[in-house]
Design an enzyme around this catalytic site. Structure first.
Site, PDB file in Angstrom:
ATOM      1  N   THR A 135      30.414  45.595  36.615  1.00 37.00           N
ATOM      2  CA  THR A 135      28.988  45.451  36.904  1.00 37.00           C
ATOM      3  C   THR A 135      28.694  46.093  38.252  1.00 37.00           C
ATOM      4  O   THR A 135      29.310  45.743  39.261  1.00 37.00           O
ATOM      5  CB  THR A 135      28.583  43.974  36.926  1.00 37.00           C
ATOM      6  OG1 THR A 135      28.859  43.399  35.641  1.00 37.00           O
ATOM      7  CG2 THR A 135      27.114  43.809  37.246  1.00 37.00           C
ATOM      8  N   LYS A 153      28.434  49.234  34.133  1.00 44.81           N
ATOM      9  CA  LYS A 153      27.234  48.545  33.656  1.00 44.81           C
ATOM     10  C   LYS A 153      26.239  48.362  34.798  1.00 44.81           C
ATOM     11  O   LYS A 153      26.565  47.759  35.824  1.00 44.81           O
ATOM     12  CB  LYS A 153      27.594  47.182  33.071  1.00 44.81           C
ATOM     13  CG  LYS A 153      26.390  46.431  32.538  1.00 44.81           C
ATOM     14  CD  LYS A 153      26.771  45.075  31.983  1.00 44.81           C
ATOM     15  CE  LYS A 153      25.547  44.374  31.406  1.00 44.81           C
ATOM     16  NZ  LYS A 153      24.547  44.033  32.446  1.00 44.81           N
ATOM     17  N   TYR A 173      32.792  41.125  37.835  1.00 48.56           N
ATOM     18  CA  TYR A 173      32.191  41.069  39.159  1.00 48.56           C
ATOM     19  C   TYR A 173      33.361  41.011  40.131  1.00 48.56           C
ATOM     20  O   TYR A 173      34.202  40.108  40.031  1.00 48.56           O
ATOM     21  CB  TYR A 173      31.329  39.824  39.336  1.00 48.56           C
ATOM     22  CG  TYR A 173      30.031  39.832  38.581  1.00 48.56           C
ATOM     23  CD1 TYR A 173      28.855  40.249  39.190  1.00 48.56           C
ATOM     24  CD2 TYR A 173      29.981  39.402  37.261  1.00 48.56           C
ATOM     25  CE1 TYR A 173      27.645  40.236  38.499  1.00 48.56           C
ATOM     26  CE2 TYR A 173      28.787  39.379  36.561  1.00 48.56           C
ATOM     27  CZ  TYR A 173      27.629  39.798  37.184  1.00 48.56           C
ATOM     28  OH  TYR A 173      26.446  39.787  36.484  1.00 48.56           O
ATOM     29  N   SER A 193      32.084  38.070  30.436  1.00 47.25           N
ATOM     30  CA  SER A 193      31.862  38.095  31.875  1.00 47.25           C
ATOM     31  C   SER A 193      32.996  37.411  32.619  1.00 47.25           C
ATOM     32  O   SER A 193      33.542  36.401  32.165  1.00 47.25           O
ATOM     33  CB  SER A 193      30.538  37.398  32.216  1.00 47.25           C
ATOM     34  OG  SER A 193      30.371  37.302  33.629  1.00 47.25           O
ATOM     35  N   HIS A 225      19.942  44.496  34.267  1.00 46.64           N
ATOM     36  CA  HIS A 225      20.346  43.082  34.257  1.00 46.64           C
ATOM     37  C   HIS A 225      19.278  42.222  33.588  1.00 46.64           C
ATOM     38  O   HIS A 225      19.082  41.052  33.952  1.00 46.64           O
ATOM     39  CB  HIS A 225      20.600  42.595  35.686  1.00 46.64           C
ATOM     40  CG  HIS A 225      21.886  41.849  35.863  1.00 46.64           C
ATOM     41  ND1 HIS A 225      23.080  42.464  36.152  1.00 46.64           N
ATOM     42  CD2 HIS A 225      22.170  40.524  35.786  1.00 46.64           C
ATOM     43  CE1 HIS A 225      24.032  41.554  36.254  1.00 46.64           C
ATOM     44  NE2 HIS A 225      23.507  40.366  36.026  1.00 46.64           N
TER      45      HIS A 225
END
Length: 372
Positions: A172, A224, A146, A123, A248
């Protein structure tokens, strides 16, 4: 990893094999090492946690139709994703707070992925730079973004990932707004990894950005957070190399469908034009088999990853994967399938759940501290 290899807390993988002979023992061990705030963050969902429960319910509504009198002396539990061979069709999900579960969380998780032979999705929400995680040799590395800046900012991040050997890039797409996670709110737990400016860029993310990405960068793209056939088709039209079915883990939109319930319509929409991943509620080898039978190429584990890290760092995550592999091998052998590739919908049938769905409901022997 050899049996003599130490994790960051002094445990050997051999010691973990002795201490954790079942997955519920990994979870109990993790619970004993985590404070209440981090434990509630790990196990919680958003608002009423309906989506979280539906993730589990989707698996529980399916039973197997096993075949017999087949030669089952050889069973292959391997898989592949975007051309990369995996020892088990499992990926370690992108979690921005891995440092909360182990001081060396992202690197320890990447080392486990490399040692065992699966993929880590790193991430972008974390304190360990992608360059440091990239120093771990082996394993399929995916950077999961992100968006927290403009296109120039994005160019810099993608360029760094490509330059440091990441095998794919994920974006994401289900987090335009941050949800109300009431366990955290009730605890007054302010997550340090949430204190990052630039959320407006994630809110503005749209299909034009995806088209630009595919036009600009030469790296496989994974989206995703896909939850409908409509968006799966749009993903393919915009050049996505993989579609990741996910809600999520029940941590964004409440009252969503279980991820496994969504999987068939997405697989039908994709029609083999891209790889398909799914996460949400995967806690057993039987879950891997069900997802593969419904058309997923690979499944993701998130909360089990966190428990493995808390239970024993790299060795703890490897132990989680070993146990999933052992379960999966037995499952395939009893289903009459020599590999996951032989599974399809003919191995499944609708069934009534036999227990109340919950995060750890598949572990009847779990300790009271972990259950509460």
């Amino acid at each position: 990893m050899t049996d003599a290899t130490l994790n960051h807390e002094g445990d050997t993988i051999e010691a973990l094999r002795d201490a954790c002979q079942t997955l519920h023992e990994v979870i109990d061990r993790a619970r004993s090492r985590l404070d209440n705030n981090v434990w509630d963050y790990l196990r919680g969902g958003t608002e009423s946690e309906t989506t979280l429960r539906r993730n589990r319910l989707a698996f529980d509504r399916l039973a197997f139709r096993p075949r017999v009198l087949r030669d089952m002396r050889e069973v292959d539990t391997g898989g592949s994703f975007l051309g990369h061979k995996l020892r088990l069709p499992v990926l370690l999900c992108p979690i921005g707070s891995l440092e909360s579960f182990h001081p060396d969380g992202p690197r320890a998780a990447m080392q486990a992925a490399a040692d065992f032979g699966v993929s880590l999705f790193l991430s972008s929400v974390g304190t360990v730079p992608l360059e440091e995680v990239a120093t771990v040799q082996g394993g399929m590395k995916v950077f999961c973004l992100y968006k927290r800046g403009d296109d120039d900012w994005l160019d810099g991040v993608v360029g760094r990932a490509i330059d440091h050997g990441y095998d794919a890039f994920a974006i994401t797409v289900d987090s335009a707004w941050y949800s109300r996670r009431e366990r955290d709110l009730a605890n007054r737990f302010v997550k340090p990894w949430r204190q990052v400016p630039g959320m407006e860029f994630q809110k503005a993310l749209n299909w034009t950005d995806i088209a630009r990405f595919k036009k600009t960068y030469d790296i496989p793209l994974i989206l995703k957070g896909i939850a409908t056939a409509e968006d799966a088709r749009l993903a393919i039209e915009h050049g996505a190399d993989a579609v990741f079915v996910s809600n999520h883990g029940g941590r964004q939109l409440d009252h969503g469908a279980g991820a496994l319930d969504v999987l068939p319509e997405v697989v039908d929409a994709v029609r083999g034009r891209a790889s398909v991943a799914v996460d949400g509620g995967v806690v057993r080898g039987t879950d891997i088999a069900k997802a593969r039978a419904l058309g997923a190429d690979v499944v993701g584990i998130g909360r089990l990853l966190c428990c493995g890290l808390a239970a024993g760092g790299t060795a703890g995550v490897v132990r989680v994967l070993e146990l999933l592999e052992e379960e999966a091998r037995i499952d395939l052998g009893l289903l009459g399938a020599q590999s996951f590739g032989e599974l399809d919908g003919r191995y499944l049938r609708p069934a009534e759940p036999v227990m109340e769905p919950g995060l750890w409901s598949q572990y009847p022997l779990i300790g009271d501290a972990a259950r509460l």
